[in-house]
Design a protein around this motif. Sequence first.
Motif, mmCIF file in Angstrom:
data_model
loop_
_atom_site.group_PDB
_atom_site.id
_atom_site.type_symbol
_atom_site.label_atom_id
_atom_site.label_comp_id
_atom_site.label_asym_id
_atom_site.label_seq_id
_atom_site.Cartn_x
_atom_site.Cartn_y
_atom_site.Cartn_z
ATOM 1 N N LYS A 123 40.928 28.863 36.504
ATOM 2 C CA LYS A 123 41.604 28.366 37.717
ATOM 3 C C LYS A 123 42.846 27.584 37.326
ATOM 4 C CE LYS A 123 40.732 25.672 41.936
ATOM 5 N NZ LYS A 123 41.370 26.647 42.817
ATOM 6 N N ASN B 1 44.055 31.479 41.893
ATOM 7 C CA ASN B 1 42.656 31.932 41.872
ATOM 8 C C ASN B 1 42.440 33.290 41.205
ATOM 9 O OD1 ASN B 1 41.592 29.665 43.322
ATOM 10 N ND2 ASN B 1 42.482 30.527 45.195
ATOM 11 N N ASN B 2 43.505 34.097 41.047
ATOM 12 C CA ASN B 2 43.281 35.445 40.526
ATOM 13 C C ASN B 2 43.653 35.592 39.048
ATOM 14 O OD1 ASN B 2 46.069 35.469 40.454
ATOM 15 N ND2 ASN B 2 46.267 37.499 41.385
#
Length: 460
Positions: free
Chosen positions: A7, A67-68
Amino acid sequence: MKKEYLKLDRIEGPLIELSDIENVSYGEVIDIKVKGEDKRKKGKVIKIDNDRVVVQVFESTSGISVNNSSVSFTGKPFELHLSKEILGRSFNGIGEPIDGGGEIFSSKIFNINGRPINPVARKYPRNYIQTGVSSIDGLTTLIRGQKLPIFSGNGLPHNELAAQIVKQAKISADSNEEFAVVFAAIGVKHDDADYFRKSFEESDAINRVVMYINYADDPIAERLTTPRCALTAAEYLAFEEDMHILVIMTDITSYCEALREVSSAREEVPSRKGYPGYLYSDLASLYERAGMLKNRKGSITLLPILTMPNDDITHPVPDLTGYITEGQIVLGRELNQKHIVPPVNILPSLSRLMKDGIGGDYTREDHPDVSNQLFSSYSKVQEVRALSQIIGEDDLSETDRKYMDFGRDFEDRFIGQGFNENRSIEETLDLAWDILKVLPVEELDRIDPKLIDKYLKKLK
């Protein structure tokens, strides 16, 4: 055990922030894996604040969200694999091949931040590099190991001059000494990069040129690594392979603007014209990598090209560059408007190390005196031209009219030689004598009378 952080805290332009990070080093390279993409992006740590770090991404951050993506630290600084196979090759701003020639495989790996040269280990620059350009070779001679910037302006033909120097540059015919050029294009347009590549290929200079190209539409962060990759390659060739290397960089102003943009994204306190307060030390970290070492045969000579916004020589980039380097070559807009190319304005130009690399041991015995005389006479030409605008050229004295003739001849034949003519140092000095013969002998007060008898009398 290698950790992977899943993250991110924040993404701001080319920067990524992470927290709760352990055992990380300044300058450490990171790998960024984006969900759904096979290729990993690279970055490096540029700030550490307790357990928080700021990472500068070398590629575009588009597609990356907090987040990705996952980040892993490599535990290594940014490094290049180098061998003599890099000669004739083209790379991007982070050292990746862009010519279709494949990766460089070598056991020799170098940190792009370089190895600081101990001042005690430096050797004083001697001898010269012949560029084939009379205004440079004759009046602002480029000495091996020197840092000599070219101050240009928007619209002036500095790209053509850079290409001409790359094609024509060579060292004197000493035995068993190799010469090569490392060319760094920073923030250039695609057609400019194609022009450079085509020029080198047509002149057969490409086999002794290493190119590092950062395009204008490449990520800003990559622009900051381009000159460091080029200088690292130069250090390898000079100090590991004993070659004489000329490094040409264009445009340093693009580099400084990228530095300003990254500094702004980091929310640092700006200095003059928005540039960061450490601009001087950052430029010095590049320029001071040029030079010669006492225990090495090779040398690194640096010729950075920078454009002065609004032709302002007091702008922070040329101003700070002038403090660090040993002179400057200034391109003049007035000469360019007269279609004199290359438009080198010799009066504000100088080479502070020139006196120690010319003369009988290196170029020719008459070079120092002829250079001084050309500067002195051309300076007098400016005074006579100012006077002629007031009283008219017809009312000038006979000597002043000869100075006017000398000024026209000097600009048209000596400074103006075109971008395709390559003159040897002997041809440059012979041409200087041929132009000086217009003036009365008593006006040649900067030249030893013995040299006048030897070189001038045979022309008359």
